[in-house]
Design a protein around this motif. Structure first.
Motif, PDB file in Angstrom:
ATOM      1  N   LYS A 154       0.829  -1.213   0.000  1.00  0.00           N
ATOM      2  CA  LYS A 154       0.000   0.000   0.000  1.00  0.00           C
ATOM      3  C   LYS A 154       0.867   1.267   0.000  1.00  0.00           C
ATOM      4  CE  LYS A 154      -4.198   1.743   2.159  1.00  0.00           C
ATOM      5  NZ  LYS A 154      -5.200   1.526   3.197  1.00  0.00           N
ATOM      6  N   LYS A 155       2.001   1.199   0.692  1.00  0.00           N
ATOM      7  CA  LYS A 155       2.899   2.356   0.706  1.00  0.00           C
ATOM      8  C   LYS A 155       3.458   2.648  -0.685  1.00  0.00           C
ATOM      9  CE  LYS A 155       4.630   2.405   5.367  1.00  0.00           C
ATOM     10  NZ  LYS A 155       5.472   1.505   6.130  1.00  0.00           N
ATOM     11  N   ILE A 156       3.720   1.559  -1.447  1.00  0.00           N
ATOM     12  CA  ILE A 156       4.344   1.749  -2.762  1.00  0.00           C
ATOM     13  C   ILE A 156       3.310   2.111  -3.826  1.00  0.00           C
ATOM     14  CG2 ILE A 156       5.813   0.663  -4.519  1.00  0.00           C
ATOM     15  CD1 ILE A 156       6.864  -1.191  -2.328  1.00  0.00           C
ATOM     16  N   ILE A 157       2.158   1.430  -3.801  1.00  0.00           N
ATOM     17  CA  ILE A 157       1.136   1.731  -4.822  1.00  0.00           C
ATOM     18  C   ILE A 157      -0.213   2.026  -4.145  1.00  0.00           C
ATOM     19  CG2 ILE A 157       2.103   0.600  -6.874  1.00  0.00           C
ATOM     20  CD1 ILE A 157       0.421  -1.912  -6.120  1.00  0.00           C
ATOM     21  N   PRO A 158      -0.320   3.191  -3.514  1.00  0.00           N
ATOM     22  CA  PRO A 158      -1.559   3.512  -2.792  1.00  0.00           C
ATOM     23  C   PRO A 158      -2.775   3.649  -3.695  1.00  0.00           C
ATOM     24  CG  PRO A 158      -0.107   5.428  -2.892  1.00  0.00           C
ATOM     25  CD  PRO A 158       0.671   4.273  -3.416  1.00  0.00           C
ATOM     26  N   MET A 159      -2.527   3.835  -5.024  1.00  0.00           N
ATOM     27  CA  MET A 159      -3.666   4.027  -5.928  1.00  0.00           C
ATOM     28  C   MET A 159      -4.341   2.703  -6.291  1.00  0.00           C
ATOM     29  SD  MET A 159      -0.897   3.283  -7.488  1.00  0.00           S
ATOM     30  CE  MET A 159       0.316   4.458  -8.007  1.00  0.00           C
ATOM     31  N   ALA A 160      -3.749   1.571  -5.896  1.00  0.00           N
ATOM     32  CA  ALA A 160      -4.390   0.276  -6.159  1.00  0.00           C
ATOM     33  C   ALA A 160      -5.630   0.133  -5.274  1.00  0.00           C
ATOM     34  CB  ALA A 160      -3.409  -0.853  -5.897  1.00  0.00           C
ATOM     35  N   VAL A 166     -13.522  -5.938  -2.195  1.00  0.00           N
ATOM     36  CA  VAL A 166     -13.175  -6.304  -3.567  1.00  0.00           C
ATOM     37  C   VAL A 166     -13.121  -7.820  -3.725  1.00  0.00           C
ATOM     38  CG1 VAL A 166     -11.949  -4.196  -4.136  1.00  0.00           C
ATOM     39  CG2 VAL A 166     -10.722  -6.052  -3.016  1.00  0.00           C
ATOM     40  N   ARG A 167     -13.325  -8.249  -4.948  1.00  0.00           N
ATOM     41  CA  ARG A 167     -13.342  -9.689  -5.240  1.00  0.00           C
ATOM     42  C   ARG A 167     -11.968 -10.313  -4.990  1.00  0.00           C
ATOM     43  NH1 ARG A 167     -12.893 -14.076  -5.575  1.00  0.00           N
ATOM     44  NH2 ARG A 167     -13.676 -15.680  -6.976  1.00  0.00           N
ATOM     45  N   PHE A 168     -10.899  -9.595  -5.351  1.00  0.00           N
ATOM     46  CA  PHE A 168      -9.541 -10.112  -5.159  1.00  0.00           C
ATOM     47  C   PHE A 168      -8.728  -9.141  -4.307  1.00  0.00           C
ATOM     48  CE2 PHE A 168     -10.943 -11.844  -9.298  1.00  0.00           C
ATOM     49  CZ  PHE A 168     -10.919 -13.195  -8.967  1.00  0.00           C
ATOM     50  N   PRO A 169      -8.885  -9.191  -2.990  1.00  0.00           N
ATOM     51  CA  PRO A 169      -8.151  -8.264  -2.129  1.00  0.00           C
ATOM     52  C   PRO A 169      -6.638  -8.485  -2.240  1.00  0.00           C
ATOM     53  CG  PRO A 169      -9.208  -9.978  -0.821  1.00  0.00           C
ATOM     54  CD  PRO A 169      -9.694 -10.148  -2.214  1.00  0.00           C
ATOM     55  N   ILE A 170      -5.878  -7.408  -2.032  1.00  0.00           N
ATOM     56  CA  ILE A 170      -4.422  -7.511  -2.118  1.00  0.00           C
ATOM     57  C   ILE A 170      -3.878  -7.985  -0.773  1.00  0.00           C
ATOM     58  CG2 ILE A 170      -2.290  -6.196  -2.439  1.00  0.00           C
ATOM     59  CD1 ILE A 170      -3.983  -4.365  -4.335  1.00  0.00           C
ATOM     60  N   PHE A 171      -3.290  -9.166  -0.746  1.00  0.00           N
ATOM     61  CA  PHE A 171      -2.697  -9.722   0.469  1.00  0.00           C
ATOM     62  C   PHE A 171      -1.237  -9.269   0.638  1.00  0.00           C
ATOM     63  CE2 PHE A 171      -5.230 -13.346   2.391  1.00  0.00           C
ATOM     64  CZ  PHE A 171      -6.433 -12.965   1.807  1.00  0.00           C
ATOM     65  N   GLY A 172      -0.597  -9.002  -0.466  1.00  0.00           N
ATOM     66  CA  GLY A 172       0.813  -8.625  -0.437  1.00  0.00           C
ATOM     67  C   GLY A 172       1.375  -8.785  -1.826  1.00  0.00           C
ATOM     68  N   ASP A 272       5.359   4.278 -10.183  1.00  0.00           N
ATOM     69  CA  ASP A 272       6.827   4.234 -10.265  1.00  0.00           C
ATOM     70  C   ASP A 272       7.353   2.868 -10.673  1.00  0.00           C
ATOM     71  OD1 ASP A 272       6.839   6.810  -9.276  1.00  0.00           O
ATOM     72  OD2 ASP A 272       6.927   6.148  -7.199  1.00  0.00           O
ATOM     73  N   ASN A 273       6.524   1.829 -10.549  1.00  0.00           N
ATOM     74  CA  ASN A 273       7.014   0.462 -10.715  1.00  0.00           C
ATOM     75  C   ASN A 273       6.274  -0.246 -11.844  1.00  0.00           C
ATOM     76  OD1 ASN A 273       6.224   1.148  -7.652  1.00  0.00           O
ATOM     77  ND2 ASN A 273       8.326   0.415  -7.753  1.00  0.00           N
ATOM     78  N   VAL A 274       6.698  -1.482 -12.091  1.00  0.00           N
ATOM     79  CA  VAL A 274       5.902  -2.378 -12.915  1.00  0.00           C
ATOM     80  C   VAL A 274       5.058  -3.195 -11.941  1.00  0.00           C
ATOM     81  CG1 VAL A 274       5.947  -4.214 -14.629  1.00  0.00           C
ATOM     82  CG2 VAL A 274       7.815  -2.542 -14.549  1.00  0.00           C
ATOM     83  N   ILE A 321      -8.639  -2.688 -14.310  1.00  0.00           N
ATOM     84  CA  ILE A 321      -9.488  -1.772 -13.540  1.00  0.00           C
ATOM     85  C   ILE A 321      -9.754  -2.343 -12.136  1.00  0.00           C
ATOM     86  CG2 ILE A 321     -11.820  -0.782 -13.442  1.00  0.00           C
ATOM     87  CD1 ILE A 321     -11.534  -0.564 -16.569  1.00  0.00           C
ATOM     88  N   ALA A 322      -9.806  -3.681 -12.046  1.00  0.00           N
ATOM     89  CA  ALA A 322      -9.957  -4.305 -10.721  1.00  0.00           C
ATOM     90  C   ALA A 322      -8.751  -3.973  -9.841  1.00  0.00           C
ATOM     91  CB  ALA A 322     -10.109  -5.812 -10.865  1.00  0.00           C
ATOM     92  N   MET A 323      -7.578  -3.851 -10.455  1.00  0.00           N
ATOM     93  CA  MET A 323      -6.363  -3.574  -9.706  1.00  0.00           C
ATOM     94  C   MET A 323      -6.188  -2.071  -9.472  1.00  0.00           C
ATOM     95  SD  MET A 323      -2.593  -4.967 -10.685  1.00  0.00           S
ATOM     96  CE  MET A 323      -1.968  -3.800 -11.848  1.00  0.00           C
TER      97      MET A 323
END
Lengths: 418, 88
Positions: A154-160, A166-172, A272-274, A321-323
């Motif tokens: 979340k610190k690196i890509i807060p816009m996600a 959400v259907r596929f929550p970000i675990f890491g 900033d990243n891929v 768009i989900a991401m």
């Protein structure tokens, strides 16, 4: 060869930029060469460059049906990484990372290598476990890997999309900080310019129409610009591999499929990243011009079309768009497609063939661009020494019949399922 | 968008179908000795022609039948569709 530098830039600016030398010549083919490389893409150009540089073989021709930079080397999403689990892929790609890091100096051409890091997102505990295993395998091979938890991502890509429902929550995610991007055209042009300066003939708009083979030995090729003899010939034609293989009566563990990519309108710097979506197949980075560069699944059926179909694009961007929900607000600027040489285990082939003097470089699937320098380097070695280097020994043609597959993703032989 | 004429349901759009690969690949006969070479051929080796290609599709969001489609891999023109047990 004219050296590119800030001084040559200033000097030529005063002359109105009228005295720049051509970057590579447009020669007519000679009657005979020591080595012919078929395919003037990134891999073919790199092969010719390393043949000249590392092995002192300069009587070399590159035969290209179209023009330099017009194929997959100009059609990819420019991602460079070595985040592989299997030794063969990891060591090969990490060797390539060193070549990438020095490429601008080596080629005297700014390839704009940008080691901005790649993050593969995980959306379940099981996926976190799988990434931790992959990350550990990478570190054992000397490749940098960092396992990130949800807060760190979340610190690196807060816009996600970090919302709760959400259907596929970000675990890491798994991050390779040294991965990145480069300007793909510059890679082609840089290799072409250096190869040309060392005596390699780059012959464009010349289609190979047949091969001269006698007693199991290659003698030369037939082209739209006449017959050319050669002691050794390397095939480096990605999605067109099967077309040339048919002329050689060879059947290969390769299918040709279409992969699309697209860019949005340019926006201010946000990413900033891929970043790759872990619950499907979508990857995204932001170009220096500000465009969001995106790609994902194959179109899903055998194709040589070099242009894509909308249902796949819609599917891929739905994942995007989900991401990153903000992507839905952007207009699409361009979409394009390239034809991929999909191998039956997802890993490439760099090997000799049953025909003496004929060498094969194919099967790059989704990952051809990042492999450009390592592929050229090992293919040049394989051709010059007439035996594979230890880095590409695993990428043998007979691994399918002997069962020594390098199935990184465990997908099996349905190459269109990703 | 491809439009595929399912021999059972008629003309439908591509999103109703899923792809099944080269339809000319034949499994070596059951209960017979299979050489490594034949097995290699069957599992891994593909012609992947540029031009006419006979391939399997499944009408997964329709009648769920497997069908054969003869399609051009360069132009994406569909020449013919057949039931799975029919020969060209």
């Amino acid at each position: 060869m004219q050296k590119y530098s800030v001084f040559s830039l200033i000097k030529n600016a005063f002359k109105g930029h009228k005295d720049w030398e051509v970057a590579w010549k447009d020669p007519t083919p000679k009657k005979e060469y020591d080595v012919i490389i078929i395919g003037g893409g990134g891999h073919g150009l790199a092969t010719a460059y390393y043949l000249a540089k590392e092995h002192n073989i300069t009587k070399v021709a590159i035969i290209e049906k179209g023009w330099i930079g017009g194929g997959n080397v100009g059609r990819n999403t420019t991602i460079i990484r070595s985040n592989y689990m299997h030794d063969e892929n990891g060591l090969f790609s990490e060797f390539g990372m060193d070549l990438w890091r020095n490429m601008s100096q080596d080629l005297n051409f700014n390839v704009m290598f940008s080691p901005r890091g790649i993050i593969n997102l995980a959306h379940s505990d099981a996926q976190m476990n799988a990434y931790s295993r992959r990350g550990n395998s990478m570190r054992l091979n000397g490749i940098d890997a960092v396992l990130l938890n949800r807060e760190e991502v979340k610190k690196i890509i807060p816009m996600a999309d970090f919302s709760e429902n959400v259907r596929f929550p970000i675990f890491g995610g798994l991050m390779q900080p040294s991965a990145g991007t480069a300007r793909h055209d510059a890679v082609a042009w840089g290799y072409a310019r250096q190869a040309d300066s060392m005596g390699v003939d780059i012959i464009q708009n010349c289609e190979v129409t047949g091969f001269d083979v006698s007693n199991g030995k290659i003698l030369g090729i037939r082209t739209s610009k006449g017959n050319i003899k050669a002691k050794k010939i390397g095939l480096c034609v990605a999605g067109s591999t099967n077309i040339l293989a048919e002329k050689l009566n060879m059947t290969l563990p390769i299918e040709t499929h279409l992969l699309q990519a697209c860019v949005s309108e340019p926006i201010k710097p946000i990413l900033d990243n891929v970043v790759t979506f872990g619950a499907g197949h979508f990857y995204c980075s932001q170009s220096d011009k500000g465009e969001m560069v995106m790609g994902g699944d194959l179109d899903g059926y055998n194709s040589y079309a070099q242009r894509g179909n909308l249902p796949t694009l819609q599917h891929v961007l739905t994942e995007g768009i989900a991401m990153f929900p903000f992507l839905s607000k952007l207009k699409m600027l361009r979409t394009w497609g390239g034809i991929m040489d999909m191998s039956m285990d997802g890993s490439p082939i760099i090997d000799k063939t049953h025909i003496e003097g004929l060498y094969l470089n194919c099967g790059w699937c989704y990952g051809g661009f990042k492999a450009t320098p390592a592929s050229g380097w090992t293919f040049a070695h394989t051709i010059a020494q007439d035996k594979p280097h230890e880095l590409n020994a695993g990428y043998s043609l007979n691994r399918f019949s002997t069962g020594h597959l390098i199935d990184e993703k465990g997908l099996g032989t349905k190459t269109w399922i990703s | 968008m491809l439009h595929i004429k399912c021999p059972h349901c008629g003309l439908r759009s591509q999103n109703e179908f899923s792809y099944g690969g080269d339809a000319t690949v034949k499994r070596p006969e059951l209960n017979k000795e299979v050489s490594d070479k034949d097995w290699d051929n069957f599992v891994y080796l593909r012609k992947s022609p540029r031009g006419k290609h006979l391939e399997l599709w499944q009408h997964i969001s329709g009648c769920r039948q497997w069908i054969k489609v003869e399609r051009d891999t360069l132009t994406h023109e569909i020449f013919k569709t057949l039931k799975a047990n029919e020969e060209v």
